[in-house]
Design a protein around this motif. Structure first.
Motif, short mmCIF file in Angstrom:
data_model
loop_
_atom_site.label_atom_id
_atom_site.label_comp_id
_atom_site.label_asym_id
_atom_site.label_seq_id
_atom_site.Cartn_x
_atom_site.Cartn_y
_atom_site.Cartn_z
N PRO A 259 0.61 -1.40 -0.10
CA PRO A 259 -0.36 0.22 -0.25
C PRO A 259 0.86 1.32 0.06
CG PRO A 259 -0.96 -1.30 1.66
CD PRO A 259 0.54 -2.42 1.58
N HIS A 260 2.49 1.03 0.45
CA HIS A 260 2.90 2.53 1.12
C HIS A 260 3.55 3.16 -0.39
CE1 HIS A 260 5.34 5.41 3.09
NE2 HIS A 260 6.73 4.97 1.13
N SER A 302 -1.15 5.33 3.04
CA SER A 302 -1.43 4.15 3.55
C SER A 302 -2.01 3.44 4.17
CB SER A 302 -0.33 3.18 3.32
OG SER A 302 0.34 3.56 4.36
#
Length: 347
Positions: A259-260, A302
């Motif tokens: 997600p980051h 995120s």
């Protein structure tokens, strides 16, 4: 801890050494040391010495880890303290339990401990020889999961059925049955989880894409052989992630990494040019003023994507993903705008 058959205990690891003691059959002993020459150092009830390592066999009793410091007593709630052990100490049980107490073996002695101070852990580990089906029952039960090859799996009971052809195991958070023909024994010291060959690169990448499919559908996520390689590229838009030393694509630290990097992809799409405007704005709203404003803002994105930046791994160790810190309301608003494909206020 091991169970021994009736055996003479020698003073040293040699058949010519004098006899130190004799253990009766089914004696549960502590094994603090072994030798490659086929000898094991054992002790029980104050007696100690060496026996051929072919003598011990794993007991069919539960195995525990202490969740706090413990002091087993000779009796339930009473009797002398036989020994003490700190939090995180592993030990075998005797199979006896009564009135909220469990009897364990500690340093060769049997004692009673409140069950609340113990957690049951694996008493045997197995490694899969090939992809095998986890079923809901020992017979032809419902298929619960497909366990990858070379996956080390644990069992807290080692319960077997159908003439030993099935064994009850724990796979991730699911309990089910596996065919023993698809398994081989593994050391209790081997952590449960996939091995280096459990996932091909393409299968590994497929799992990683699933972590970010909602926010970055169709992203070009490329698995590399490098260690600690996680970043996003703007031209072309893609995410390389290194898998060396990270065998499990479902591990929480890996699930937090995708997600980051996906958040960076979202930023690149909102800012196909003029990206410096975003980095300047990110630093302006960065409370730590550490020059990593864009990374902190990416962490905030995120978070909203469901990533867990801190937590524990399967082996009990802690992990931290991202750049640390909590998100201010201004950072949260900017993160939300970027996830919705819009430029944040002031950016």
């Amino acid at each position: 801890m091991m169970v021994v058959k009736k055996a003479s205990v020698h003073r040293s690891a040699s058949t010519t050494a004098g006899k130190a003691a004799t253990f009766a059959a089914k004696t549960l002993v502590m094994v603090p040391d072994t030798k490659g020459s086929g000898w094991a150092k054992v002790q029980s009830e104050g007696k100690r010495g060496w026996i051929p390592s072919s003598k011990p066999s794993q007991p069919g009793t539960p195995r525990f880890i202490s969740t706090k410091a413990i002091a087993p007593r000779a009796g339930i709630k009473s009797g002398r303290v036989i020994a003490t052990a700190p939090k995180g100490y592993t030990m075998w049980g005797t199979g006896k339990a009564k009135s909220g107490y469990v009897q364990v073996q500690l340093f060769g002695y049997a004692g009673w401990v409140p069950s609340g101070g113990l957690k049951r852990i694996s008493m045997a580990n197995y490694a899969t020889k090939q992809v095998t089906k986890l079923r809901s029952s020992a017979g032809s039960g419902k298929v619960l999961a497909a366990v990858p090859k070379a996956y080390v799996i644990r069992t807290t009971t080692n319960t077997k059925a159908l003439s030993g052809s099935r064994v009850k195991v724990q796979y991730r958070n699911t309990t089910g049955w596996l065919a023993t023909r698809d398994l081989k024994s593994a050391s209790l010291q081997t952590p449960a989880g996939p091995g280096a060959s459990s996932y091909s690169d393409s299968a590994y990448a497929s799992v990683l894409r699933g972590h970010v499919a909602k926010w970055c559908p169709g992203v070009n996520l490329r698995v590399t052989k490098n260690a600690g390689e996680y970043y996003a590229e703007s031209i072309p838009l893609r995410i390389p992630i290194g898998r060396k030393g990270k065998n499990d694509p479902l591990a929480p630290d890996i699930k937090a990494t995708g997600p980051h990097e996906c958040a960076h992809i979202k930023q690149f799409k909102v800012y196909p040019s003029g990206f410096k405007n975003l980095t300047d704005r990110a630093e302006a709203i960065n409370p730590s003023r550490d020059g990593r404003g864009i990374e902190h803002l990416t962490d905030c994105m995120s978070d909203q994507m469901g990533a867990k930046r801190t937590g524990s791994l399967a082996d009990g160790s802690m992990y931290r993903s991202g750049y640390g810190g909590t998100c201010t309301s201004t950072q949260k608003a900017a993160a939300k705008a970027l996830l919705n494909g819009k430029k944040p206020v002031g950016g």
